[in-house]
Scaffold this motif. Structure first.
Motif, PDB file in Angstrom:
ATOM      1  N   GLY A  84      30.300  -9.127  33.020  1.00 51.66           N
ATOM      2  CA  GLY A  84      30.504  -9.468  31.623  1.00 51.66           C
ATOM      3  C   GLY A  84      29.523 -10.504  31.142  1.00 51.66           C
ATOM      4  N   LEU A  85      29.957 -11.237  30.123  1.00 52.40           N
ATOM      5  CA  LEU A  85      29.161 -12.298  29.535  1.00 52.40           C
ATOM      6  C   LEU A  85      29.954 -13.595  29.562  1.00 52.40           C
ATOM      7  N   TYR A  86      29.291 -14.674  29.970  1.00 50.57           N
ATOM      8  CA  TYR A  86      29.865 -16.018  29.905  1.00 50.57           C
ATOM      9  C   TYR A  86      28.879 -16.854  29.098  1.00 50.57           C
ATOM     10  N   LYS A  87      29.304 -17.300  27.926  1.00 46.98           N
ATOM     11  CA  LYS A  87      28.423 -18.036  27.006  1.00 46.98           C
ATOM     12  C   LYS A  87      27.115 -17.264  26.804  1.00 46.98           C
ATOM     13  N   ASN A  88      27.234 -15.959  26.587  1.00 46.49           N
ATOM     14  CA  ASN A  88      26.114 -15.045  26.343  1.00 46.49           C
ATOM     15  C   ASN A  88      25.166 -14.879  27.534  1.00 46.49           C
ATOM     16  N   GLN A  89      25.591 -15.276  28.731  1.00 45.24           N
ATOM     17  CA  GLN A  89      24.824 -15.042  29.953  1.00 45.24           C
ATOM     18  C   GLN A  89      25.521 -13.946  30.747  1.00 45.24           C
ATOM     19  N   ASP A  90      24.761 -12.937  31.185  1.00 49.96           N
ATOM     20  CA  ASP A  90      25.331 -11.873  32.012  1.00 49.96           C
ATOM     21  C   ASP A  90      25.809 -12.424  33.342  1.00 49.96           C
ATOM     22  N   PHE A  91      26.922 -11.897  33.831  1.00 53.69           N
ATOM     23  CA  PHE A  91      27.378 -12.223  35.183  1.00 53.69           C
ATOM     24  C   PHE A  91      27.969 -10.978  35.821  1.00 53.69           C
ATOM     25  N   GLU A  92      27.926 -10.957  37.142  1.00 53.50           N
ATOM     26  CA  GLU A  92      28.546  -9.899  37.929  1.00 53.50           C
ATOM     27  C   GLU A  92      28.908 -10.509  39.269  1.00 53.50           C
ATOM     28  N   MET A  93      30.128 -10.255  39.728  1.00 55.99           N
ATOM     29  CA  MET A  93      30.543 -10.813  41.019  1.00 55.99           C
ATOM     30  C   MET A  93      31.742 -10.050  41.568  1.00 55.99           C
ATOM     31  N   LYS A  94      31.957 -10.237  42.848  1.00 57.17           N
ATOM     32  CA  LYS A  94      33.172  -9.739  43.487  1.00 57.17           C
ATOM     33  C   LYS A  94      34.075 -10.942  43.706  1.00 57.17           C
ATOM     34  N   LEU A  95      35.365 -10.743  43.435  1.00 56.65           N
ATOM     35  CA  LEU A  95      36.331 -11.825  43.565  1.00 56.65           C
ATOM     36  C   LEU A  95      37.489 -11.401  44.455  1.00 56.65           C
ATOM     37  N   ALA A  96      37.986 -12.338  45.248  1.00 55.29           N
ATOM     38  CA  ALA A  96      39.260 -12.179  45.941  1.00 55.29           C
ATOM     39  C   ALA A  96      40.283 -12.907  45.078  1.00 55.29           C
ATOM     40  N   LEU A  97      41.374 -12.223  44.753  1.00 58.30           N
ATOM     41  CA  LEU A  97      42.410 -12.796  43.888  1.00 58.30           C
ATOM     42  C   LEU A  97      43.723 -12.915  44.647  1.00 58.30           C
ATOM     43  N   PHE A  98      44.433 -13.983  44.370  1.00 55.81           N
ATOM     44  CA  PHE A  98      45.813 -14.142  44.817  1.00 55.81           C
ATOM     45  C   PHE A  98      46.626 -14.381  43.557  1.00 55.81           C
ATOM     46  N   GLU A  99      47.589 -13.488  43.290  1.00 57.48           N
ATOM     47  CA  GLU A  99      48.383 -13.574  42.076  1.00 57.48           C
ATOM     48  C   GLU A  99      49.866 -13.619  42.403  1.00 57.48           C
ATOM     49  N   TRP A 146      52.297 -15.475  36.647  1.00 54.02           N
ATOM     50  CA  TRP A 146      52.654 -16.897  36.682  1.00 54.02           C
ATOM     51  C   TRP A 146      51.501 -17.742  37.221  1.00 54.02           C
ATOM     52  N   SER A 147      50.767 -17.188  38.199  1.00 47.72           N
ATOM     53  CA  SER A 147      49.701 -17.967  38.815  1.00 47.72           C
ATOM     54  C   SER A 147      48.646 -17.029  39.375  1.00 47.72           C
ATOM     55  N   ARG A 148      47.381 -17.437  39.243  1.00 46.59           N
ATOM     56  CA  ARG A 148      46.291 -16.641  39.781  1.00 46.59           C
ATOM     57  C   ARG A 148      45.189 -17.563  40.283  1.00 46.59           C
ATOM     58  N   GLN A 149      44.731 -17.307  41.505  1.00 45.63           N
ATOM     59  CA  GLN A 149      43.613 -18.057  42.074  1.00 45.63           C
ATOM     60  C   GLN A 149      42.544 -17.062  42.478  1.00 45.63           C
ATOM     61  N   SER A 150      41.297 -17.342  42.137  1.00 41.11           N
ATOM     62  CA  SER A 150      40.196 -16.453  42.530  1.00 41.11           C
ATOM     63  C   SER A 150      39.165 -17.217  43.351  1.00 41.11           C
ATOM     64  N   VAL A 151      38.536 -16.478  44.253  1.00 42.52           N
ATOM     65  CA  VAL A 151      37.459 -17.006  45.082  1.00 42.52           C
ATOM     66  C   VAL A 151      36.355 -15.968  45.074  1.00 42.52           C
ATOM     67  N   GLU A 152      35.120 -16.394  44.867  1.00 41.24           N
ATOM     68  CA  GLU A 152      34.014 -15.442  44.866  1.00 41.24           C
ATOM     69  C   GLU A 152      33.732 -14.961  46.284  1.00 41.24           C
ATOM     70  N   ILE A 153      33.517 -13.661  46.415  1.00 44.05           N
ATOM     71  CA  ILE A 153      33.145 -13.063  47.694  1.00 44.05           C
ATOM     72  C   ILE A 153      31.620 -12.942  47.684  1.00 44.05           C
ATOM     73  N   LYS A 154      30.980 -13.731  48.524  1.00 41.40           N
ATOM     74  CA  LYS A 154      29.506 -13.711  48.606  1.00 41.40           C
ATOM     75  C   LYS A 154      29.073 -12.573  49.520  1.00 41.40           C
ATOM     76  N   PRO A 155      27.937 -11.930  49.174  1.00 38.85           N
ATOM     77  CA  PRO A 155      27.449 -10.829  50.036  1.00 38.85           C
ATOM     78  C   PRO A 155      27.015 -11.297  51.409  1.00 38.85           C
TER      79      PRO A 155
END
Length: 106
Positions: free
Chosen positions: A70-85, A97-106
């Protein structure tokens, strides 16, 4: 969220907490403000896997991974995330109620 529809907030508990992969923490008011300002907009959200799903009474915890772009402050981004919800059943609807994300680095 892929449609960037403000009605996404209907899925959240009033005391929801978002922990982002960059250490940024948001409550519902923060999320609404950022979402309506288009600070972040999503082009793509793809669920890659659900690695764990547990339910106890009216509470569900989910561990899953997603690919987002997507876009964050008009900057493109792409990533894989591990989520705990954590989702709570309120009346007949499930609410985040709660969500935590961590980026999964290649």
């Amino acid at each position: 969220m892929m449609k960037n529809d403000v009605q996404i907030v209907d899925l959240f508990c009033s005391d929801v907490s978002f922990g982002h992969s960059n250490g940024w923490i948001q409550n519902l008011d923060d999320f609404k403000k950022d979402f309506t300002s288009k600070k972040v907009s999503y082009k793509e959200i793809i669920q890659l896997e659900i690695s764990e799903l547990k339910q106890f009474k009216n509470t569900v915890s989910i561990r899953r991974s997603v690919k987002v772009a997507g876009l964050y402050k008009n900057q493109d981004f792409e990533m894989k995330l591990a989520l705990f919800e954590i989702w709570l059943k309120k009346k007949s609807a499930w609410k985040l109620w709660s969500r935590q994300s961590v980026e999964i680095k290649p």
